[in-house]
Design a protein around this motif. Structure first.
Motif, PDB file in Angstrom:
ATOM      1  N   ALA A   1     -55.788 -53.245   8.286  1.00 23.92           N
ATOM      2  CA  ALA A   1     -56.676 -52.955   7.149  1.00 23.92           C
ATOM      3  C   ALA A   1     -56.010 -53.289   5.808  1.00 23.92           C
ATOM      4  CB  ALA A   1     -57.155 -51.514   7.203  1.00 23.92           C
ATOM      5  N   PRO A   2     -54.842 -52.736   5.496  1.00 23.64           N
ATOM      6  CA  PRO A   2     -54.250 -53.124   4.213  1.00 23.64           C
ATOM      7  C   PRO A   2     -53.807 -54.586   4.181  1.00 23.64           C
ATOM      8  CG  PRO A   2     -52.746 -51.673   5.396  1.00 23.64           C
ATOM      9  CD  PRO A   2     -54.047 -51.683   6.147  1.00 23.64           C
ATOM     10  N   TYR A   3     -53.247 -55.087   5.268  1.00 26.46           N
ATOM     11  CA  TYR A   3     -52.719 -56.451   5.278  1.00 26.46           C
ATOM     12  C   TYR A   3     -53.806 -57.521   5.153  1.00 26.46           C
ATOM     13  CZ  TYR A   3     -47.966 -55.049   6.782  1.00 26.46           C
ATOM     14  OH  TYR A   3     -46.703 -54.536   6.865  1.00 26.46           O
ATOM     15  N   PHE A   4     -54.950 -57.302   5.830  1.00 23.59           N
ATOM     16  CA  PHE A   4     -55.954 -58.359   5.914  1.00 23.59           C
ATOM     17  C   PHE A   4     -57.265 -58.056   5.195  1.00 23.59           C
ATOM     18  CE2 PHE A   4     -53.113 -58.898   9.560  1.00 23.59           C
ATOM     19  CZ  PHE A   4     -52.663 -60.180   9.289  1.00 23.59           C
ATOM     20  N   ILE A   5     -57.414 -56.850   4.651  1.00 25.53           N
ATOM     21  CA  ILE A   5     -58.623 -56.513   3.903  1.00 25.53           C
ATOM     22  C   ILE A   5     -58.269 -56.102   2.476  1.00 25.53           C
ATOM     23  CG2 ILE A   5     -60.644 -55.003   3.761  1.00 25.53           C
ATOM     24  CD1 ILE A   5     -60.483 -54.781   6.861  1.00 25.53           C
ATOM     25  N   MET A   6     -57.528 -54.994   2.339  1.00 30.38           N
ATOM     26  CA  MET A   6     -57.262 -54.439   1.017  1.00 30.38           C
ATOM     27  C   MET A   6     -56.396 -55.358   0.151  1.00 30.38           C
ATOM     28  SD  MET A   6     -55.651 -50.763  -0.090  1.00 30.38           S
ATOM     29  CE  MET A   6     -53.967 -51.274  -0.337  1.00 30.38           C
ATOM     30  N   MET A   7     -55.238 -55.772   0.659  1.00 29.00           N
ATOM     31  CA  MET A   7     -54.342 -56.595  -0.157  1.00 29.00           C
ATOM     32  C   MET A   7     -54.988 -57.921  -0.579  1.00 29.00           C
ATOM     33  SD  MET A   7     -50.610 -55.884   1.497  1.00 29.00           S
ATOM     34  CE  MET A   7     -49.970 -54.223   1.661  1.00 29.00           C
ATOM     35  N   PRO A   8     -55.591 -58.660   0.351  1.00 27.10           N
ATOM     36  CA  PRO A   8     -56.255 -59.896  -0.097  1.00 27.10           C
ATOM     37  C   PRO A   8     -57.413 -59.625  -1.070  1.00 27.10           C
ATOM     38  CG  PRO A   8     -55.940 -59.932   2.279  1.00 27.10           C
ATOM     39  CD  PRO A   8     -55.592 -58.542   1.815  1.00 27.10           C
ATOM     40  N   GLY A   9     -58.178 -58.562  -0.807  1.00 26.46           N
ATOM     41  CA  GLY A   9     -59.304 -58.230  -1.675  1.00 26.46           C
ATOM     42  C   GLY A   9     -58.889 -57.882  -3.087  1.00 26.46           C
ATOM     43  N   MET A  10     -57.694 -57.324  -3.220  1.00 27.99           N
ATOM     44  CA  MET A  10     -57.205 -56.929  -4.540  1.00 27.99           C
ATOM     45  C   MET A  10     -56.420 -58.047  -5.231  1.00 27.99           C
ATOM     46  SD  MET A  10     -56.282 -52.948  -3.757  1.00 27.99           S
ATOM     47  CE  MET A  10     -55.828 -52.579  -5.434  1.00 27.99           C
ATOM     48  N   GLY A  11     -56.286 -59.190  -4.539  1.00 22.80           N
ATOM     49  CA  GLY A  11     -55.598 -60.323  -5.145  1.00 22.80           C
ATOM     50  C   GLY A  11     -54.114 -60.390  -4.821  1.00 22.80           C
ATOM     51  N   TRP A  12     -53.675 -59.616  -3.845  1.00 24.74           N
ATOM     52  CA  TRP A  12     -52.250 -59.588  -3.494  1.00 24.74           C
ATOM     53  C   TRP A  12     -51.911 -60.518  -2.340  1.00 24.74           C
ATOM     54  CZ3 TRP A  12     -52.000 -53.539  -3.315  1.00 24.74           C
ATOM     55  CH2 TRP A  12     -52.211 -53.024  -4.604  1.00 24.74           C
TER      56      TRP A  12
END
Length: 161
Positions: A112-123
């Protein structure tokens, strides 16, 4: 069944609280910054406009209530993360908790953080666009591990009630 669902959600909420205590200790003792839940709230707030990914969520103007949105999402997701324990290991895990199942859940849920949250936030994928991607990834692994241990500890406490 309702009682089982409640135990699962409480277990996830307990793991989330342990994670937050860990983050607070790291910040106070070592100066390690934790997750900025207001930025997560800002990202979630933009979803109402159909925007799910950004070049930099930090560069966006603040959203109304972003801090509350971020913290509520953090605990709602944490509570939901207790549900796989019930779905995969069943009621028996809540009667006799062991450490490996919540750790497996917490590590698998790193997607979830690696493939959804981080990319979604521009990271970037798995924090690839952060200043120190390997540190970002390691912090996520450690945080999710602490969360898993927190679910185990919560499960032990709830099993005694």
């Amino acid at each position: 069944m309702r009682c089982d669902l409640m135990l699962a959600v409480l277990t996830g909420l307990g793991g989330t609280a342990v994670l937050d205590l860990w983050a607070l200790a790291l910040k106070r003792l070592l100066g390690v910054p934790g997750v900025n839940w207001a930025l997560v709230g800002r990202w979630i707030a933009t979803m109402r406009q159909g925007r799910f990914a950004h070049i930099s969520v930090a560069a966006l103007p603040p959203a109304a209530g972003e801090g509350a949105i971020g913290w509520i999402a953090h605990y709602a997701i944490g509570g939901a993360y207790g549900l796989p324990l019930l779905g995969i290991w069943g009621k028996g895990w809540f009667r006799h908790p062991t450490v490996i199942p919540p750790l497996i859940v917490s590590w698998v849920l790193l997607v979830a953080p690696y493939f959804i949250m981080m990319p979604g936030m521009g990271w970037g994928l798995a924090g690839a666009k952060t200043p120190r991607p390997n540190v970002t990834r390691l912090k996520s692994v450690i945080g999710h591990s602490v969360f898993g241990l927190g679910m185990f500890a919560t499960g032990l406490m709830l099993a005694r009630i």
